[in-house]
Motif scaffolding. Structure first.
Motif, PDB file in Angstrom:
ATOM      1  N   GLU A 173       5.692  -2.065   9.287  1.00  0.00           N
ATOM      2  CA  GLU A 173       4.298  -1.730   8.956  1.00  0.00           C
ATOM      3  C   GLU A 173       3.650  -0.989  10.130  1.00  0.00           C
ATOM      4  N   THR A 179      -5.151   0.740   6.507  1.00  0.00           N
ATOM      5  CA  THR A 179      -4.428   0.512   5.253  1.00  0.00           C
ATOM      6  C   THR A 179      -4.799   1.535   4.185  1.00  0.00           C
ATOM      7  N   HIS A 183      -0.504   4.804   3.353  1.00  0.00           N
ATOM      8  CA  HIS A 183       0.455   5.354   2.394  1.00  0.00           C
ATOM      9  C   HIS A 183       0.648   6.853   2.587  1.00  0.00           C
ATOM     10  N   PHE A 201       4.885   2.100  -1.612  1.00  0.00           N
ATOM     11  CA  PHE A 201       4.223   0.810  -1.772  1.00  0.00           C
ATOM     12  C   PHE A 201       3.485   0.737  -3.104  1.00  0.00           C
ATOM     13  N   SER A 202       3.405  -0.466  -3.642  1.00  0.00           N
ATOM     14  CA  SER A 202       2.559  -0.751  -4.816  1.00  0.00           C
ATOM     15  C   SER A 202       1.349  -1.536  -4.335  1.00  0.00           C
ATOM     16  N   ARG A 203       0.386  -0.825  -3.831  1.00  0.00           N
ATOM     17  CA  ARG A 203      -0.812  -1.466  -3.294  1.00  0.00           C
ATOM     18  C   ARG A 203      -2.056  -0.906  -3.970  1.00  0.00           C
ATOM     19  N   GLN A 207      -3.526   4.268  -4.540  1.00  0.00           N
ATOM     20  CA  GLN A 207      -2.491   4.617  -3.569  1.00  0.00           C
ATOM     21  C   GLN A 207      -1.216   5.083  -4.262  1.00  0.00           C
ATOM     22  N   SER A 247      -1.883  -6.910  -7.539  1.00  0.00           N
ATOM     23  CA  SER A 247      -1.271  -5.657  -7.089  1.00  0.00           C
ATOM     24  C   SER A 247       0.148  -5.507  -7.618  1.00  0.00           C
ATOM     25  N   PRO A 516      -6.358  -0.289  -0.747  1.00  0.00           N
ATOM     26  CA  PRO A 516      -5.264  -0.969  -1.446  1.00  0.00           C
ATOM     27  C   PRO A 516      -5.781  -1.933  -2.507  1.00  0.00           C
ATOM     28  N   GLU A 517      -6.332  -1.399  -3.575  1.00  0.00           N
ATOM     29  CA  GLU A 517      -6.859  -2.241  -4.641  1.00  0.00           C
ATOM     30  C   GLU A 517      -6.618  -1.591  -5.986  1.00  0.00           C
TER      31      GLU A 517
END
Length: 518
Positions: A173, A179, A183, A201-203, A207, A247, A516-517
Protein backbone atom coordinates in the motif's frame (compact mmCIF):
# COMPACT_ATOMS: atom_id res chain seq x y z
CA UNK A 1 -9.80 25.28 -3.33
CA UNK A 2 -6.28 24.45 -4.51
CA UNK A 3 -6.13 21.06 -6.25
CA UNK A 4 -4.05 18.44 -4.50
CA UNK A 5 -0.65 17.66 -5.95
CA UNK A 6 -0.92 14.64 -8.24
CA UNK A 7 1.33 11.64 -7.66
CA UNK A 8 4.93 12.21 -8.72
CA UNK A 9 5.26 11.44 -12.46
CA UNK A 10 7.28 8.48 -13.53
CA UNK A 11 10.75 8.74 -15.00
CA UNK A 12 10.44 7.10 -18.40
CA UNK A 13 12.62 5.24 -20.86
CA UNK A 14 15.69 4.64 -18.71
CA UNK A 15 17.62 1.79 -20.28
CA UNK A 16 20.78 -0.30 -19.82
CA UNK A 17 22.09 -2.90 -17.43
CA UNK A 18 23.38 -2.08 -13.96
CA UNK A 19 27.14 -2.11 -13.37
CA UNK A 20 28.60 -5.48 -12.62
CA UNK A 21 25.68 -7.51 -13.93
CA UNK A 22 26.71 -10.81 -15.52
CA UNK A 23 26.11 -11.26 -19.25
CA UNK A 24 22.68 -12.54 -20.26
CA UNK A 25 22.12 -16.26 -19.96
CA UNK A 26 22.16 -18.32 -23.14
CA UNK A 27 19.26 -20.38 -21.79
CA UNK A 28 15.91 -19.55 -23.34
CA UNK A 29 13.19 -19.79 -20.69
CA UNK A 30 9.49 -19.13 -21.00
CA UNK A 31 7.49 -19.37 -17.79
CA UNK A 32 4.44 -17.55 -19.14
CA UNK A 33 1.91 -20.31 -19.75
CA UNK A 34 2.58 -22.98 -17.14
CA UNK A 35 0.60 -26.16 -16.56
CA UNK A 36 0.71 -27.85 -13.18
CA UNK A 37 2.76 -31.04 -13.68
CA UNK A 38 1.81 -32.65 -10.36
CA UNK A 39 -1.09 -35.05 -9.75
CA UNK A 40 -3.66 -33.59 -7.37
CA UNK A 41 -3.78 -34.89 -3.82
CA UNK A 42 -6.96 -35.37 -1.78
CA UNK A 43 -7.45 -34.94 1.94
CA UNK A 44 -11.12 -36.02 2.01
CA UNK A 45 -13.09 -38.71 0.22
CA UNK A 46 -15.42 -37.77 -2.63
CA UNK A 47 -18.42 -38.53 -0.42
CA UNK A 48 -17.08 -36.15 2.22
CA UNK A 49 -16.55 -33.41 -0.39
CA UNK A 50 -20.12 -33.93 -1.63
CA UNK A 51 -21.36 -33.59 1.95
CA UNK A 52 -19.31 -30.40 2.48
CA UNK A 53 -20.84 -28.88 -0.66
CA UNK A 54 -24.35 -29.83 0.42
CA UNK A 55 -23.70 -28.41 3.90
CA UNK A 56 -22.52 -25.14 2.33
CA UNK A 57 -25.79 -24.99 0.38
CA UNK A 58 -27.65 -25.63 3.62
CA UNK A 59 -25.77 -22.76 5.30
CA UNK A 60 -26.86 -20.41 2.54
CA UNK A 61 -30.47 -21.58 2.58
CA UNK A 62 -31.07 -21.91 6.32
CA UNK A 63 -28.60 -19.49 7.96
CA UNK A 64 -28.08 -17.01 5.16
CA UNK A 65 -25.36 -14.45 4.48
CA UNK A 66 -25.38 -10.89 5.77
CA UNK A 67 -25.13 -8.50 2.80
CA UNK A 68 -24.53 -4.87 3.70
CA UNK A 69 -25.06 -3.31 0.26
CA UNK A 70 -28.74 -2.56 -0.48
CA UNK A 71 -28.22 -2.86 -4.25
CA UNK A 72 -26.76 -6.34 -3.79
CA UNK A 73 -29.72 -7.43 -1.65
CA UNK A 74 -32.06 -6.18 -4.37
CA UNK A 75 -30.19 -8.18 -7.02
CA UNK A 76 -30.36 -11.30 -4.86
CA UNK A 77 -34.09 -10.80 -4.33
CA UNK A 78 -34.72 -10.36 -8.04
CA UNK A 79 -32.83 -13.63 -8.58
CA UNK A 80 -35.17 -15.53 -6.28
CA UNK A 81 -33.42 -15.23 -2.91
CA UNK A 82 -35.33 -14.57 0.30
CA UNK A 83 -34.16 -11.28 1.80
CA UNK A 84 -34.78 -9.99 5.32
CA UNK A 85 -34.17 -6.25 5.13
CA UNK A 86 -34.24 -5.79 8.90
CA UNK A 87 -31.35 -8.19 9.50
CA UNK A 88 -29.79 -7.70 6.02
CA UNK A 89 -29.67 -11.47 5.69
CA UNK A 90 -29.96 -13.11 2.29
CA UNK A 91 -31.11 -16.73 2.05
CA UNK A 92 -30.18 -18.54 -1.14
CA UNK A 93 -31.97 -21.61 -2.39
CA UNK A 94 -30.08 -24.53 -3.89
CA UNK A 95 -31.46 -23.93 -7.38
CA UNK A 96 -30.28 -20.31 -7.44
CA UNK A 97 -26.75 -21.28 -6.45
CA UNK A 98 -26.56 -24.21 -8.84
CA UNK A 99 -27.75 -22.01 -11.70
CA UNK A 100 -24.95 -19.54 -10.92
CA UNK A 101 -22.39 -22.34 -10.93
CA UNK A 102 -23.72 -23.57 -14.26
CA UNK A 103 -23.28 -20.16 -15.90
CA UNK A 104 -19.86 -19.33 -14.44
CA UNK A 105 -17.13 -20.05 -17.04
CA UNK A 106 -14.62 -22.82 -16.31
CA UNK A 107 -11.96 -21.22 -18.52
CA UNK A 108 -11.08 -17.52 -18.56
CA UNK A 109 -8.79 -15.90 -21.11
CA UNK A 110 -7.00 -13.05 -19.35
CA UNK A 111 -5.66 -10.41 -21.74
CA UNK A 112 -2.50 -8.66 -20.63
CA UNK A 113 -0.86 -5.58 -22.12
CA UNK A 114 0.94 -7.76 -24.69
CA UNK A 115 -0.49 -10.85 -26.35
CA UNK A 116 2.58 -12.89 -25.36
CA UNK A 117 1.63 -12.18 -21.73
CA UNK A 118 -1.98 -13.42 -21.99
CA UNK A 119 -2.84 -16.24 -19.59
CA UNK A 120 -5.61 -18.76 -19.36
CA UNK A 121 -7.27 -19.25 -15.97
CA UNK A 122 -8.63 -22.76 -15.67
CA UNK A 123 -8.13 -25.99 -13.76
CA UNK A 124 -4.70 -27.36 -14.59
CA UNK A 125 -3.08 -24.02 -15.38
CA UNK A 126 -0.49 -22.56 -13.00
CA UNK A 127 -0.09 -18.83 -12.42
CA UNK A 128 2.01 -17.08 -9.78
CA UNK A 129 1.48 -13.69 -8.17
CA UNK A 130 3.94 -12.04 -5.73
CA UNK A 131 2.97 -11.08 -2.19
CA UNK A 132 0.14 -8.57 -2.09
CA UNK A 133 -1.64 -5.96 -0.03
CA UNK A 134 1.04 -5.33 2.61
CA UNK A 135 1.01 -2.08 4.60
CA UNK A 136 4.79 -2.27 5.08
CA UNK A 137 7.91 -2.94 3.04
CA UNK A 138 11.34 -4.07 4.19
CA UNK A 139 14.83 -4.66 2.85
CA UNK A 140 18.26 -5.02 4.43
CA UNK A 141 19.44 -1.54 3.45
CA UNK A 142 16.42 0.62 4.32
CA UNK A 143 14.76 -1.47 7.02
CA UNK A 144 11.07 -1.98 7.74
CA UNK A 145 8.90 1.00 6.85
CA UNK A 146 5.34 1.99 5.86
CA UNK A 147 4.74 1.20 2.21
CA UNK A 148 5.28 4.12 -0.17
CA UNK A 149 4.74 4.98 -3.80
CA UNK A 150 8.45 4.45 -4.38
CA UNK A 151 8.22 0.95 -2.90
CA UNK A 152 5.20 0.15 -5.07
CA UNK A 153 7.00 1.18 -8.26
CA UNK A 154 10.16 -0.70 -7.34
CA UNK A 155 8.19 -3.86 -6.59
CA UNK A 156 6.34 -3.52 -9.92
CA UNK A 157 9.77 -3.44 -11.58
CA UNK A 158 10.80 -6.62 -9.79
CA UNK A 159 7.51 -8.27 -10.71
CA UNK A 160 7.96 -7.38 -14.36
CA UNK A 161 11.53 -8.67 -14.41
CA UNK A 162 10.72 -12.24 -13.39
CA UNK A 163 8.92 -14.27 -16.04
CA UNK A 164 7.55 -16.60 -13.38
CA UNK A 165 5.17 -13.86 -12.19
CA UNK A 166 2.44 -13.89 -14.82
CA UNK A 167 0.16 -11.39 -13.08
CA UNK A 168 0.70 -8.22 -11.09
CA UNK A 169 -0.44 -7.88 -7.48
CA UNK A 170 -1.22 -4.87 -5.28
CA UNK A 171 2.16 -5.58 -3.60
CA UNK A 172 2.37 -2.81 -0.99
CA UNK A 173 0.00 0.00 0.00
CA UNK A 174 1.52 3.37 -1.04
CA UNK A 175 0.50 5.13 2.15
CA UNK A 176 2.12 8.42 1.18
CA UNK A 177 -0.57 8.89 -1.48
CA UNK A 178 -4.13 9.86 -0.40
CA UNK A 179 -6.67 7.06 -0.75
CA UNK A 180 -8.81 9.12 -3.13
CA UNK A 181 -5.79 9.37 -5.49
CA UNK A 182 -4.09 6.06 -4.80
CA UNK A 183 -5.84 4.13 -7.54
CA UNK A 184 -4.52 6.57 -10.16
CA UNK A 185 -1.00 5.92 -8.99
CA UNK A 186 -1.24 2.13 -8.82
CA UNK A 187 -3.02 1.77 -12.17
CA UNK A 188 -0.61 4.14 -13.92
CA UNK A 189 2.39 2.23 -12.57
CA UNK A 190 1.02 -1.09 -13.79
CA UNK A 191 0.11 0.19 -17.25
CA UNK A 192 3.44 1.92 -17.91
CA UNK A 193 5.95 -0.28 -16.07
CA UNK A 194 4.79 -3.76 -17.07
CA UNK A 195 2.73 -5.46 -19.76
CA UNK A 196 1.51 -8.23 -17.45
CA UNK A 197 -2.10 -8.85 -16.37
CA UNK A 198 -2.98 -6.03 -13.91
CA UNK A 199 -4.76 -5.83 -10.56
CA UNK A 200 -7.33 -3.12 -9.76
CA UNK A 201 -8.72 -2.38 -6.31
CA UNK A 202 -12.45 -2.67 -5.61
CA UNK A 203 -12.83 0.34 -3.39
CA UNK A 204 -16.07 1.80 -4.60
CA UNK A 205 -17.62 2.34 -8.01
CA UNK A 206 -15.98 5.76 -8.70
CA UNK A 207 -12.49 4.30 -8.30
CA UNK A 208 -13.32 1.20 -10.31
CA UNK A 209 -14.76 3.28 -13.17
CA UNK A 210 -11.67 5.51 -13.18
CA UNK A 211 -9.45 2.43 -13.32
CA UNK A 212 -11.43 0.85 -16.15
CA UNK A 213 -11.35 4.10 -18.15
CA UNK A 214 -7.59 4.45 -17.71
CA UNK A 215 -6.95 0.92 -18.95
CA UNK A 216 -9.44 1.15 -21.80
CA UNK A 217 -7.98 4.40 -23.13
CA UNK A 218 -4.37 3.33 -22.64
CA UNK A 219 -4.95 0.13 -24.61
CA UNK A 220 -7.12 1.82 -27.23
CA UNK A 221 -10.18 -0.33 -26.58
CA UNK A 222 -13.74 0.50 -27.52
CA UNK A 223 -16.47 0.02 -24.93
CA UNK A 224 -17.57 -3.19 -26.62
CA UNK A 225 -14.02 -4.56 -26.91
CA UNK A 226 -13.32 -3.83 -23.26
CA UNK A 227 -16.45 -5.58 -22.03
CA UNK A 228 -16.09 -8.51 -24.43
CA UNK A 229 -12.73 -9.57 -22.96
CA UNK A 230 -11.07 -9.82 -19.57
CA UNK A 231 -8.34 -7.21 -19.06
CA UNK A 232 -7.89 -6.97 -15.28
CA UNK A 233 -8.78 -8.63 -12.00
CA UNK A 234 -9.57 -7.78 -8.42
CA UNK A 235 -9.66 -9.60 -5.10
CA UNK A 236 -12.98 -9.89 -3.27
CA UNK A 237 -12.60 -10.76 0.42
CA UNK A 238 -15.68 -11.79 2.34
CA UNK A 239 -15.84 -10.81 6.00
CA UNK A 240 -15.94 -14.21 7.62
CA UNK A 241 -18.13 -15.50 9.04
CA UNK A 242 -20.96 -15.04 6.51
CA UNK A 243 -20.75 -11.32 5.76
CA UNK A 244 -20.37 -9.51 2.44
CA UNK A 245 -19.57 -5.86 3.05
CA UNK A 246 -20.44 -2.84 0.94
CA UNK A 247 -17.24 -2.35 -1.05
CA UNK A 248 -16.77 -6.05 -1.79
CA UNK A 249 -20.38 -6.55 -2.89
CA UNK A 250 -20.10 -3.45 -5.06
CA UNK A 251 -16.87 -4.79 -6.53
CA UNK A 252 -18.57 -8.02 -7.53
CA UNK A 253 -21.33 -6.05 -9.23
CA UNK A 254 -19.02 -3.57 -10.99
CA UNK A 255 -16.62 -6.20 -12.31
CA UNK A 256 -19.48 -8.42 -13.48
CA UNK A 257 -21.19 -5.59 -15.35
CA UNK A 258 -18.01 -4.79 -17.27
CA UNK A 259 -16.89 -8.38 -17.85
CA UNK A 260 -13.76 -8.24 -15.69
CA UNK A 261 -12.54 -10.94 -13.30
CA UNK A 262 -12.92 -11.01 -9.50
CA UNK A 263 -11.11 -13.65 -7.45
CA UNK A 264 -13.32 -14.41 -4.45
CA UNK A 265 -11.29 -15.09 -1.33
CA UNK A 266 -12.73 -15.64 2.14
CA UNK A 267 -9.96 -15.32 4.74
CA UNK A 268 -11.01 -17.97 7.21
CA UNK A 269 -8.66 -18.62 10.11
CA UNK A 270 -9.55 -21.82 11.94
CA UNK A 271 -10.44 -21.20 15.56
CA UNK A 272 -11.02 -17.46 14.97
CA UNK A 273 -13.28 -16.52 12.02
CA UNK A 274 -14.08 -20.15 11.16
CA UNK A 275 -14.55 -23.52 12.88
CA UNK A 276 -11.38 -24.99 14.33
CA UNK A 277 -11.46 -27.98 11.98
CA UNK A 278 -10.31 -28.14 8.37
CA UNK A 279 -13.65 -29.56 7.22
CA UNK A 280 -15.68 -26.93 9.07
CA UNK A 281 -13.54 -23.97 7.99
CA UNK A 282 -13.46 -24.99 4.34
CA UNK A 283 -17.21 -25.66 4.31
CA UNK A 284 -17.85 -22.15 5.64
CA UNK A 285 -15.39 -20.69 3.13
CA UNK A 286 -17.09 -22.62 0.33
CA UNK A 287 -20.50 -21.24 1.33
CA UNK A 288 -19.19 -17.68 1.27
CA UNK A 289 -17.62 -18.15 -2.16
CA UNK A 290 -20.87 -19.62 -3.50
CA UNK A 291 -22.78 -16.57 -2.24
CA UNK A 292 -20.34 -14.25 -4.03
CA UNK A 293 -20.39 -16.27 -7.24
CA UNK A 294 -24.20 -16.17 -7.18
CA UNK A 295 -24.29 -12.37 -6.90
CA UNK A 296 -21.76 -12.04 -9.70
CA UNK A 297 -23.68 -14.35 -12.03
CA UNK A 298 -27.05 -12.76 -11.23
CA UNK A 299 -25.62 -9.48 -12.46
CA UNK A 300 -24.21 -10.97 -15.66
CA UNK A 301 -24.49 -14.70 -16.38
CA UNK A 302 -21.24 -15.96 -17.84
CA UNK A 303 -19.14 -13.20 -16.28
CA UNK A 304 -15.62 -14.38 -15.37
CA UNK A 305 -15.09 -15.28 -11.73
CA UNK A 306 -12.43 -17.27 -9.93
CA UNK A 307 -13.07 -19.47 -6.88
CA UNK A 308 -10.72 -18.77 -4.01
CA UNK A 309 -9.79 -19.57 -0.47
CA UNK A 310 -7.22 -18.53 2.08
CA UNK A 311 -7.68 -20.80 5.06
CA UNK A 312 -5.14 -21.59 7.74
CA UNK A 313 -5.10 -21.86 11.50
CA UNK A 314 -4.29 -19.42 14.26
CA UNK A 315 -1.67 -19.95 16.92
CA UNK A 316 -3.96 -20.81 19.82
CA UNK A 317 -1.41 -19.41 22.29
CA UNK A 318 -1.41 -15.91 20.78
CA UNK A 319 -4.30 -15.78 18.32
CA UNK A 320 -1.90 -14.76 15.55
CA UNK A 321 -2.28 -16.23 12.04
CA UNK A 322 -0.07 -19.23 11.34
CA UNK A 323 0.91 -20.00 7.75
CA UNK A 324 2.70 -22.88 6.07
CA UNK A 325 1.43 -25.32 8.68
CA UNK A 326 0.22 -28.88 8.07
CA UNK A 327 -3.31 -27.58 8.64
CA UNK A 328 -2.80 -24.85 6.03
CA UNK A 329 -1.60 -27.55 3.62
CA UNK A 330 -4.66 -29.72 4.28
CA UNK A 331 -7.00 -26.75 3.88
CA UNK A 332 -5.53 -26.06 0.44
CA UNK A 333 -6.08 -29.69 -0.54
CA UNK A 334 -9.71 -29.55 0.58
CA UNK A 335 -10.32 -26.28 -1.28
CA UNK A 336 -8.85 -27.82 -4.41
CA UNK A 337 -11.21 -30.75 -4.14
CA UNK A 338 -14.21 -28.43 -3.87
CA UNK A 339 -13.01 -26.28 -6.78
CA UNK A 340 -12.72 -29.38 -8.94
CA UNK A 341 -16.11 -30.53 -7.69
CA UNK A 342 -17.76 -27.39 -9.10
CA UNK A 343 -15.33 -27.18 -12.03
CA UNK A 344 -14.06 -23.61 -11.63
CA UNK A 345 -10.54 -22.17 -11.77
CA UNK A 346 -9.36 -21.35 -8.30
CA UNK A 347 -6.90 -19.43 -6.19
CA UNK A 348 -4.86 -20.56 -3.22
CA UNK A 349 -1.95 -18.96 -1.37
CA UNK A 350 1.45 -19.47 0.18
CA UNK A 351 3.04 -16.93 2.56
CA UNK A 352 4.81 -16.80 5.89
CA UNK A 353 4.17 -15.62 9.43
CA UNK A 354 7.89 -15.13 10.09
CA UNK A 355 9.11 -11.64 11.00
CA UNK A 356 12.18 -11.80 8.74
CA UNK A 357 13.49 -13.71 5.76
CA UNK A 358 14.94 -16.63 7.65
CA UNK A 359 14.64 -20.44 7.71
CA UNK A 360 11.14 -20.20 9.21
CA UNK A 361 10.07 -17.94 6.35
CA UNK A 362 11.47 -20.32 3.74
CA UNK A 363 9.93 -23.39 5.37
CA UNK A 364 6.49 -21.83 5.73
CA UNK A 365 6.40 -20.43 2.21
CA UNK A 366 7.49 -23.72 0.67
CA UNK A 367 5.04 -25.75 2.74
CA UNK A 368 2.22 -23.42 1.71
CA UNK A 369 3.40 -23.46 -1.91
CA UNK A 370 3.46 -27.24 -2.08
CA UNK A 371 -0.04 -27.32 -0.62
CA UNK A 372 -1.16 -25.12 -3.53
CA UNK A 373 0.66 -27.26 -6.09
CA UNK A 374 -0.63 -30.59 -4.80
CA UNK A 375 -4.13 -29.10 -4.54
CA UNK A 376 -4.06 -28.06 -8.22
CA UNK A 377 -4.44 -24.31 -7.68
CA UNK A 378 -4.89 -22.32 -10.89
CA UNK A 379 -3.30 -19.22 -9.37
CA UNK A 380 -1.01 -19.01 -6.33
CA UNK A 381 -1.27 -15.70 -4.51
CA UNK A 382 1.45 -14.44 -2.14
CA UNK A 383 3.91 -16.86 -3.71
CA UNK A 384 6.93 -14.64 -2.99
CA UNK A 385 7.94 -11.91 -0.58
CA UNK A 386 5.22 -12.18 2.09
CA UNK A 387 6.27 -11.82 5.76
CA UNK A 388 4.40 -11.30 9.06
CA UNK A 389 1.24 -12.96 7.68
CA UNK A 390 0.90 -10.22 5.12
CA UNK A 391 1.94 -7.15 7.10
CA UNK A 392 5.22 -6.78 5.20
CA UNK A 393 6.63 -7.52 1.77
CA UNK A 394 10.37 -8.19 1.79
CA UNK A 395 12.57 -7.40 -1.20
CA UNK A 396 15.04 -10.11 -0.23
CA UNK A 397 12.34 -12.70 0.38
CA UNK A 398 10.78 -11.94 -2.99
CA UNK A 399 14.13 -12.83 -4.59
CA UNK A 400 14.77 -15.99 -2.55
CA UNK A 401 11.20 -17.20 -3.12
CA UNK A 402 11.53 -16.59 -6.87
CA UNK A 403 14.31 -19.15 -6.88
CA UNK A 404 11.85 -21.86 -5.82
CA UNK A 405 9.15 -20.65 -8.22
CA UNK A 406 11.61 -20.77 -11.11
CA UNK A 407 12.51 -24.34 -10.20
CA UNK A 408 8.83 -25.27 -10.16
CA UNK A 409 8.42 -23.60 -13.56
CA UNK A 410 11.31 -25.69 -14.89
CA UNK A 411 9.49 -28.83 -13.74
CA UNK A 412 6.38 -27.75 -15.64
CA UNK A 413 8.24 -28.33 -18.90
CA UNK A 414 8.67 -32.04 -18.10
CA UNK A 415 11.41 -34.03 -19.80
CA UNK A 416 11.97 -36.46 -22.67
CA UNK A 417 13.94 -39.65 -23.25
CA UNK A 418 14.63 -39.56 -26.99
CA UNK A 419 17.74 -41.10 -28.51
CA UNK A 420 19.43 -37.69 -28.40
CA UNK A 421 18.59 -37.34 -24.73
CA UNK A 422 19.87 -40.82 -23.87
CA UNK A 423 23.02 -40.09 -25.87
CA UNK A 424 24.36 -43.56 -26.64
CA UNK A 425 26.59 -42.29 -29.48
CA UNK A 426 27.19 -38.71 -28.31
CA UNK A 427 27.90 -39.45 -24.65
CA UNK A 428 27.86 -42.99 -23.25
CA UNK A 429 29.98 -44.64 -25.99
CA UNK A 430 32.53 -41.83 -25.91
CA UNK A 431 33.54 -42.41 -22.29
CA UNK A 432 35.72 -45.29 -21.13
CA UNK A 433 35.10 -46.99 -17.78
CA UNK A 434 36.11 -44.70 -14.90
CA UNK A 435 36.16 -41.73 -17.31
CA UNK A 436 34.19 -38.49 -17.22
CA UNK A 437 31.52 -36.84 -19.36
CA UNK A 438 32.76 -33.23 -19.29
CA UNK A 439 34.10 -33.33 -22.85
CA UNK A 440 31.58 -35.59 -24.63
CA UNK A 441 29.82 -34.31 -27.74
CA UNK A 442 26.53 -34.19 -25.88
CA UNK A 443 27.98 -32.20 -22.96
CA UNK A 444 29.82 -29.73 -25.19
CA UNK A 445 26.66 -29.07 -27.20
CA UNK A 446 24.57 -28.42 -24.12
CA UNK A 447 26.87 -27.25 -21.31
CA UNK A 448 25.68 -23.64 -21.28
CA UNK A 449 21.96 -24.36 -21.64
CA UNK A 450 21.29 -27.75 -20.00
CA UNK A 451 20.68 -26.83 -16.38
CA UNK A 452 18.68 -24.29 -14.45
CA UNK A 453 20.73 -21.21 -13.63
CA UNK A 454 20.07 -19.89 -10.12
CA UNK A 455 19.02 -16.35 -9.32
CA UNK A 456 20.46 -16.18 -5.83
CA UNK A 457 21.72 -19.65 -4.86
CA UNK A 458 25.51 -20.00 -4.75
CA UNK A 459 27.05 -23.32 -5.83
CA UNK A 460 30.67 -22.30 -5.18
CA UNK A 461 32.73 -24.41 -2.79
CA UNK A 462 33.56 -23.17 0.69
CA UNK A 463 36.97 -21.78 -0.26
CA UNK A 464 35.68 -19.77 -3.22
CA UNK A 465 32.63 -18.59 -1.27
CA UNK A 466 34.89 -17.42 1.57
CA UNK A 467 37.21 -15.56 -0.81
CA UNK A 468 34.17 -13.73 -2.15
CA UNK A 469 33.34 -12.44 1.32
CA UNK A 470 31.09 -15.31 2.51
CA UNK A 471 27.81 -13.57 1.61
CA UNK A 472 24.67 -15.28 2.87
CA UNK A 473 21.52 -15.68 0.77
CA UNK A 474 19.95 -12.45 2.06
CA UNK A 475 23.05 -10.45 1.18
CA UNK A 476 23.14 -11.97 -2.29
CA UNK A 477 19.41 -11.28 -2.70
CA UNK A 478 20.00 -7.60 -1.92
CA UNK A 479 22.53 -7.43 -4.73
CA UNK A 480 20.06 -9.12 -7.09
CA UNK A 481 17.16 -6.74 -6.51
CA UNK A 482 19.41 -3.70 -6.64
CA UNK A 483 20.80 -4.88 -9.97
CA UNK A 484 17.31 -5.36 -11.39
CA UNK A 485 16.19 -1.88 -10.31
CA UNK A 486 19.36 -0.34 -11.77
CA UNK A 487 18.78 -2.06 -15.11
CA UNK A 488 15.22 -0.67 -15.37
CA UNK A 489 14.13 -2.99 -18.18
CA UNK A 490 10.52 -1.87 -18.38
CA UNK A 491 8.61 -2.43 -21.62
CA UNK A 492 8.37 0.22 -24.30
CA UNK A 493 5.10 2.13 -24.22
CA UNK A 494 3.23 4.44 -26.57
CA UNK A 495 4.27 7.94 -25.45
CA UNK A 496 1.11 9.75 -26.65
CA UNK A 497 -1.01 7.26 -24.70
CA UNK A 498 1.19 7.72 -21.65
CA UNK A 499 0.81 11.48 -21.93
CA UNK A 500 -2.97 11.12 -22.27
CA UNK A 501 -2.94 8.93 -19.17
CA UNK A 502 -1.01 11.60 -17.26
CA UNK A 503 -3.49 14.23 -18.43
CA UNK A 504 -6.45 12.14 -17.25
CA UNK A 505 -4.86 11.69 -13.81
CA UNK A 506 -4.05 15.39 -13.56
CA UNK A 507 -7.61 16.32 -14.50
CA UNK A 508 -9.22 13.87 -12.06
CA UNK A 509 -6.85 14.93 -9.31
CA UNK A 510 -7.81 18.56 -9.81
CA UNK A 511 -11.46 17.51 -9.60
CA UNK A 512 -10.81 15.94 -6.21
CA UNK A 513 -10.14 12.34 -7.17
CA UNK A 514 -12.48 9.53 -6.23
CA UNK A 515 -13.12 8.61 -2.59
CA UNK A 516 -13.16 4.90 -1.77
CA UNK A 517 -16.92 4.62 -1.41
CA UNK A 518 -19.77 2.99 -3.31
Amino acid sequence: MTPETPPEPRARRRRGRGDGKPPPSKRAVNYRKLRNPFPTMNVFSQDEIENMHQTALRILQELGVKVLLPEARKIYAQGGARVDEDSQLVYLGHDTVEAALASAPNSINCMAGARARDINMELGCLTFQPGAGCPNATDLERGRRPGSGSDFRELIQLTHHFDVFQIVSPLVEPQDIPTKLRHYFTVEAQLTMTDKFPFFFSRGTPQVMDSFEMLQDFRGLSDDAFQANHHCYTIINTNSPRTLDISMAQGLIDFARYGQMPIVTPFTLMGAMAPITVAGAITLSHAEVLAAITLNQLVRPGAPICYGTFTSNVDMKSGAPALGTPTHFQASLAAGQLARFIGLPWRSAAGSASNLNDVQAANENQMGLWGCLMAGASVVIHSAGWLESGLTVSYEKLITDVEVLNMIAELCAGNTASADEIGFEAAISEVDPSGHFFATSQTMARYDTAFYEPVVHDYANFGTWTERGAPDANTRATAVWKGILAADNRPDIDEPKAEALDAFIEKRTAEGGAPPES
